[in-house]
Design a protein around this motif. Structure first.
Motif, mmCIF file in Angstrom:
data_model
loop_
_atom_site.group_PDB
_atom_site.id
_atom_site.type_symbol
_atom_site.label_atom_id
_atom_site.label_comp_id
_atom_site.label_asym_id
_atom_site.label_seq_id
_atom_site.Cartn_x
_atom_site.Cartn_y
_atom_site.Cartn_z
ATOM 1 N N SER A 30 71.911 13.243 44.563
ATOM 2 C CA SER A 30 72.977 12.789 44.265
ATOM 3 C C SER A 30 74.052 14.522 45.579
ATOM 4 O O SER A 30 74.511 14.377 45.974
ATOM 5 C CB SER A 30 73.889 12.672 43.122
ATOM 6 N N MET A 31 73.889 15.960 44.644
ATOM 7 C CA MET A 31 74.262 16.631 45.353
ATOM 8 C C MET A 31 73.503 16.983 46.487
ATOM 9 O O MET A 31 74.549 17.591 47.615
ATOM 10 C CB MET A 31 74.376 17.555 44.083
ATOM 11 N N THR A 68 74.627 17.377 52.331
ATOM 12 C CA THR A 68 74.125 17.376 53.628
ATOM 13 C C THR A 68 75.110 17.070 54.776
ATOM 14 O O THR A 68 76.220 15.913 54.469
ATOM 15 C CB THR A 68 73.415 16.656 54.079
ATOM 16 N N PRO A 69 75.452 17.479 55.916
ATOM 17 C CA PRO A 69 75.740 17.410 56.475
ATOM 18 C C PRO A 69 75.757 16.174 57.672
ATOM 19 O O PRO A 69 74.696 15.611 57.843
ATOM 20 C CB PRO A 69 76.544 19.117 57.283
ATOM 21 N N SER A 70 76.521 15.693 58.471
ATOM 22 C CA SER A 70 76.710 14.410 59.056
ATOM 23 C C SER A 70 75.518 15.575 60.395
ATOM 24 O O SER A 70 75.376 16.089 60.901
ATOM 25 C CB SER A 70 77.617 13.799 59.593
ATOM 26 N N PHE A 71 75.490 14.218 60.661
ATOM 27 C CA PHE A 71 74.275 14.416 62.105
ATOM 28 C C PHE A 71 75.223 14.950 63.587
ATOM 29 O O PHE A 71 74.691 16.079 64.064
ATOM 30 C CB PHE A 71 73.257 13.419 62.380
ATOM 31 N N SER A 73 77.638 21.985 62.106
ATOM 32 C CA SER A 73 76.452 22.828 61.006
ATOM 33 C C SER A 73 75.577 22.249 60.424
ATOM 34 O O SER A 73 73.843 22.815 59.853
ATOM 35 C CB SER A 73 77.080 23.154 59.844
ATOM 36 N N SER A 74 74.752 21.186 61.109
ATOM 37 C CA SER A 74 73.545 20.834 60.492
ATOM 38 C C SER A 74 72.448 21.484 61.536
ATOM 39 O O SER A 74 71.282 21.314 61.234
ATOM 40 C CB SER A 74 72.830 19.005 61.359
ATOM 41 N N PHE A 75 72.240 22.470 62.518
ATOM 42 C CA PHE A 75 71.943 23.441 63.229
ATOM 43 C C PHE A 75 71.958 24.261 63.302
ATOM 44 O O PHE A 75 71.205 25.280 63.927
ATOM 45 C CB PHE A 75 71.094 22.669 64.525
#
Length: 162
Positions: A91-92, A97-100, A104-106
């Motif tokens: 859950s953590m 996790t950032p959204s698509f 900051s996803s990439f």
């Protein structure tokens, strides 16, 4: 034949390098042995407490011991605790996790990007034989190179037919 750890014959050296044999401690071996024997002894005592009849335990000389219902409750609570731990960590990870659509996803905080006010440093390396400076390439430039110029119609998101 002695081989240097980073010679062409063995190009990969271990990191961190292992200390010489005369400086290695044998403490981890002793700690491992003590933990193994103590765990084994505790498990044997647990099995004896859970399986032997009350008369035999009193005959040995043990006056007080926990109720036998703990023989079932301890393993059950342990299993629930392990499953709960997996659930909490999973859950953590999902929560962090950032959204698509998030940048900051990439791109992370350690990206080495050129200064924002400077002219585009990648244009001077248009020559295929040129070797550019070491930078992380922004995703917009990667998309332009990989997918060509922006041929998308406004609002529909589909590619224009040419």
């Amino acid at each position: 034949m002695s081989v240097d750890p980073t010679s062409p014959v063995v190009p990969l050296a271990s990191y961190p390098p292992a200390p010489p044999d005369e400086y290695r401690s044998r403490a981890p071996e002793f700690y491992g042995f003590v933990s193994w024997t103590s765990t084994t002894l505790l498990f044997v005592f647990f099995l004896l407490w859970a399986l032997l009849p009350d008369e035999f335990i009193v005959w040995i000389g043990v006056e007080w011991y926990p109720s036998r219902e703990w023989a079932l409750l301890l393993p059950a609570y342990s299993i629930v605790l392990v499953l709960l731990t997996y659930f909490v960590y999973f859950s953590m990870a999902i929560a962090r996790t950032p959204s698509f659509s998030d940048i900051s996803s990439f791109v992370d905080s350690r990206a080495h990007l050129p200064a924002s006010g400077a002219p585009n440093p990648y244009l001077k390396y248009a020559n295929p034989d040129a070797i550019p400076e070491l930078y992380d390439i922004p995703i917009g430039i990667v998309n332009r190179v990989m997918y060509g110029p922006q041929n998308r119609t406004k609002g529909t998101g589909s590619i224009k037919e040419e």
